[in-house]
Design a protein around this motif. Structure first.
Motif, PDB file in Angstrom:
ATOM      1  N   ALA A 228       8.622   9.083  10.675  1.00  0.00           N
ATOM      2  CA  ALA A 228       8.929   8.028   9.707  1.00  0.00           C
ATOM      3  C   ALA A 228       7.951   6.849   9.783  1.00  0.00           C
ATOM      4  N   PRO A 229       7.621   6.316  10.982  1.00  0.00           N
ATOM      5  CA  PRO A 229       6.659   5.200  11.013  1.00  0.00           C
ATOM      6  C   PRO A 229       5.288   5.594  10.459  1.00  0.00           C
ATOM      7  N   GLU A 230       4.827   6.798  10.788  1.00  0.00           N
ATOM      8  CA  GLU A 230       3.542   7.244  10.257  1.00  0.00           C
ATOM      9  C   GLU A 230       3.612   7.400   8.743  1.00  0.00           C
ATOM     10  N   MET A 231       4.737   7.919   8.241  1.00  0.00           N
ATOM     11  CA  MET A 231       4.897   8.051   6.793  1.00  0.00           C
ATOM     12  C   MET A 231       4.864   6.685   6.121  1.00  0.00           C
ATOM     13  N   GLU A 232       5.467   5.688   6.725  1.00  0.00           N
ATOM     14  CA  GLU A 232       5.429   4.355   6.131  1.00  0.00           C
ATOM     15  C   GLU A 232       3.994   3.825   6.067  1.00  0.00           C
ATOM     16  N   ARG A 233       3.232   4.043   7.124  1.00  0.00           N
ATOM     17  CA  ARG A 233       1.833   3.610   7.109  1.00  0.00           C
ATOM     18  C   ARG A 233       1.061   4.333   6.007  1.00  0.00           C
ATOM     19  N   ARG A 234       1.352   5.621   5.854  1.00  0.00           N
ATOM     20  CA  ARG A 234       0.688   6.393   4.800  1.00  0.00           C
ATOM     21  C   ARG A 234       1.054   5.868   3.424  1.00  0.00           C
ATOM     22  N   LEU A 235       2.327   5.567   3.213  1.00  0.00           N
ATOM     23  CA  LEU A 235       2.762   5.070   1.909  1.00  0.00           C
ATOM     24  C   LEU A 235       2.178   3.702   1.604  1.00  0.00           C
ATOM     25  N   VAL A 236       2.031   2.878   2.626  1.00  0.00           N
ATOM     26  CA  VAL A 236       1.386   1.570   2.419  1.00  0.00           C
ATOM     27  C   VAL A 236      -0.045   1.772   1.947  1.00  0.00           C
ATOM     28  N   ARG A 237      -0.754   2.728   2.568  1.00  0.00           N
ATOM     29  CA  ARG A 237      -2.129   3.024   2.142  1.00  0.00           C
ATOM     30  C   ARG A 237      -2.151   3.548   0.707  1.00  0.00           C
ATOM     31  N   GLU A 238      -1.203   4.420   0.386  1.00  0.00           N
ATOM     32  CA  GLU A 238      -1.160   4.980  -0.963  1.00  0.00           C
ATOM     33  C   GLU A 238      -0.857   3.914  -2.004  1.00  0.00           C
ATOM     34  N   MET A 239       0.026   2.988  -1.677  1.00  0.00           N
ATOM     35  CA  MET A 239       0.353   1.916  -2.617  1.00  0.00           C
ATOM     36  C   MET A 239      -0.865   1.033  -2.874  1.00  0.00           C
ATOM     37  N   ALA A 240      -1.641   0.767  -1.833  1.00  0.00           N
ATOM     38  CA  ALA A 240      -2.858  -0.022  -2.017  1.00  0.00           C
ATOM     39  C   ALA A 240      -3.848   0.726  -2.909  1.00  0.00           C
ATOM     40  N   ALA A 241      -3.945   2.047  -2.719  1.00  0.00           N
ATOM     41  CA  ALA A 241      -4.838   2.847  -3.553  1.00  0.00           C
ATOM     42  C   ALA A 241      -4.375   2.841  -5.005  1.00  0.00           C
ATOM     43  N   LEU A 242      -3.063   2.910  -5.231  1.00  0.00           N
ATOM     44  CA  LEU A 242      -2.536   2.867  -6.595  1.00  0.00           C
ATOM     45  C   LEU A 242      -2.881   1.551  -7.283  1.00  0.00           C
ATOM     46  N   GLU A 243      -2.734   0.456  -6.561  1.00  0.00           N
ATOM     47  CA  GLU A 243      -3.059  -0.849  -7.140  1.00  0.00           C
ATOM     48  C   GLU A 243      -4.530  -0.910  -7.541  1.00  0.00           C
ATOM     49  N   GLU A 244      -5.392  -0.377  -6.676  1.00  0.00           N
ATOM     50  CA  GLU A 244      -6.821  -0.390  -6.971  1.00  0.00           C
ATOM     51  C   GLU A 244      -7.138   0.516  -8.158  1.00  0.00           C
ATOM     52  N   LEU A 245      -6.548   1.705  -8.168  1.00  0.00           N
ATOM     53  CA  LEU A 245      -6.797   2.648  -9.256  1.00  0.00           C
ATOM     54  C   LEU A 245      -6.404   2.065 -10.603  1.00  0.00           C
ATOM     55  N   ALA A 246      -5.277   1.380 -10.649  1.00  0.00           N
ATOM     56  CA  ALA A 246      -4.780   0.831 -11.918  1.00  0.00           C
ATOM     57  C   ALA A 246      -5.742  -0.182 -12.524  1.00  0.00           C
ATOM     58  N   THR A 247      -6.600  -0.776 -11.694  1.00  0.00           N
ATOM     59  CA  THR A 247      -7.528  -1.787 -12.211  1.00  0.00           C
ATOM     60  C   THR A 247      -8.779  -1.171 -12.824  1.00  0.00           C
ATOM     61  N   VAL A 248      -9.040   0.122 -12.557  1.00  0.00           N
ATOM     62  CA  VAL A 248     -10.285   0.729 -13.041  1.00  0.00           C
ATOM     63  C   VAL A 248     -10.059   1.915 -13.972  1.00  0.00           C
ATOM     64  N   ALA A 249      -8.903   2.561 -13.920  1.00  0.00           N
ATOM     65  CA  ALA A 249      -8.663   3.745 -14.746  1.00  0.00           C
ATOM     66  C   ALA A 249      -8.702   3.392 -16.230  1.00  0.00           C
ATOM     67  N   THR A 250      -9.163   4.309 -17.043  1.00  0.00           N
ATOM     68  CA  THR A 250      -9.275   4.090 -18.485  1.00  0.00           C
ATOM     69  C   THR A 250      -7.966   4.317 -19.216  1.00  0.00           C
ATOM     70  N   VAL A 251      -6.963   4.843 -18.515  1.00  0.00           N
ATOM     71  CA  VAL A 251      -5.630   5.045 -19.075  1.00  0.00           C
ATOM     72  C   VAL A 251      -4.618   4.494 -18.080  1.00  0.00           C
ATOM     73  N   PRO A 252      -3.386   4.214 -18.524  1.00  0.00           N
ATOM     74  CA  PRO A 252      -2.396   3.678 -17.599  1.00  0.00           C
ATOM     75  C   PRO A 252      -2.122   4.614 -16.421  1.00  0.00           C
ATOM     76  N   SER A 253      -1.903   4.031 -15.259  1.00  0.00           N
ATOM     77  CA  SER A 253      -1.483   4.772 -14.073  1.00  0.00           C
ATOM     78  C   SER A 253      -0.379   3.975 -13.388  1.00  0.00           C
ATOM     79  N   PRO A 254       0.472   4.643 -12.587  1.00  0.00           N
ATOM     80  CA  PRO A 254       1.611   3.939 -11.993  1.00  0.00           C
ATOM     81  C   PRO A 254       1.196   2.769 -11.113  1.00  0.00           C
ATOM     82  N   VAL A 255       1.951   1.704 -11.221  1.00  0.00           N
ATOM     83  CA  VAL A 255       1.747   0.519 -10.396  1.00  0.00           C
ATOM     84  C   VAL A 255       2.856   0.486  -9.341  1.00  0.00           C
TER      85      VAL A 255
END
Length: 304
Positions: free
Chosen positions: A63-90
């Motif tokens: 569970a702690p490792e999964m939380e760290r992974r999800l934090v990384r994924e959420m940061a990646a989602l935020e970054e992706l949403a700023t550059v993608a040419t179509v909407p992506s989940p925030v």
């Protein structure tokens, strides 16, 4: 839930999700919850009201490792949403384990659209142009000095040799394994990519949303990061037939090495899909088959 896709796969239903929301996000406790049926293999997805989606990892993990992974994924989602040419989940929030579900989970915004399929829009030059614009935009994002993580696809092709040996052994009787072994022996020997760029990392049809055959949404961007730029070219083989692939290749100005490495990553991914999901996720297994057939039918890629 039917046949499980993974050993020890976690189970969660709509009632569990309602309970978790009531406990952890009480403002949403009256929102309708509906399981989203799809071909995804990593998360169970539930739509919350009209504007949100909850994602629950299916494979057991620390569970702690999964939380760290999800934090990384959420940061990646935020970054992706700023550059993608179509909407992506925030990203919205990370939920805690509870009510019998042992891992952290996430809430994201919901993106409307029809999920792409391998064949329905295979001849669409317009969709090929949309994909060119998307991939070019992702590649233009600032890497900020980051290197390839070393995990999954997008690094050295030869690192997949052990996995590919397993795939060939498991695929006997399902696929033309001798022919596929020869193809892999050529693809794995390709020179390394000359540099890195930002990539989505998993541009399969299930992660692309369409509106009347035009790209309108991009899903599952938690792996957005630096990798071999050809990694995102897998979408050309997963989604497009020869004429539309040519449009995409020309639009991205792909040289021979880049194009062949994209084919190599599509091959590596597809070999694992066919046998692994043959019973538990037939649609994903069929994606692997259709992609391998496109690769085998392509004279440039299949030629010695």
């Amino acid at each position: 839930m039917g046949v499980k896709m993974h050993d020890g796969q976690l189970e969660i239903g709509e009632a569990d999700v309602r309970g978790l929301l009531a406990e952890q996000f009480p403002a949403w406790r009256e929102m309708p919850v509906r399981r989203v049926q799809g071909v995804g293999t990593v998360n169970a997805i539930f739509r919350i009201g009209d504007g949100y989606a909850a994602r629950f990892p299916l494979e057991r993990a620390d569970a702690p490792e999964m939380e760290r992974r999800l934090v990384r994924e959420m940061a990646a989602l935020e970054e992706l949403a700023t550059v993608a040419t179509v909407p992506s989940p925030v990203p919205v929030s990370i939920g805690a384990p509870g009510r019998g579900y042992p891992l952290p989970w996430t809430i994201q915004t919901w993106i409307p659209g029809e999920v792409a399929t391998p064949d329905a829009t295979a001849h669409s030059r317009a969709l090929a142009h949309d994909l060119v614009e998307l991939i070019a935009a992702l590649r233009s994002a600032d890497m900020r000095g980051r290197a390839f993580s070393g995990e999954g696809r997008g690094g050295c092709l030869q690192d997949s040799d052990e996995w590919m040996a397993t795939c060939f052994a498991e695929s006997e009787g399902m696929l033309p394994v001798p022919e596929l072994r020869v193809m892999w022996s050529r693809l794995r020997a390709l020179p390394d990519a000359p540099g890195l760029a930002m990539t989505h990392g998993d541009l399969i049809p299930a992660n692309l949303l369409l509106d009347e055959a035009r790209l309108c949404g991009l899903l599952d961007g938690g792996g957005f990061g630096p990798a071999d730029p050809s990694l995102d070219l897998v979408v050309a083989w997963h989604l497009l037939d020869a004429d539309a692939r040519a449009v995409m290749r020309d639009g991205l100005r792909c040289g021979e090495l880049e194009w062949r490495r994209g084919a190599a990553w599509a091959f590596q991914q597809s070999m694992g899909l066919v046998w692994y999901y043959a019973r538990s996720n037939p649609a994903m297994s069929m994606l692997g088959r259709s992609t391998l057939r496109r690769l085998l039918d392509d004279v440039e890629i299949s030629a010695p």
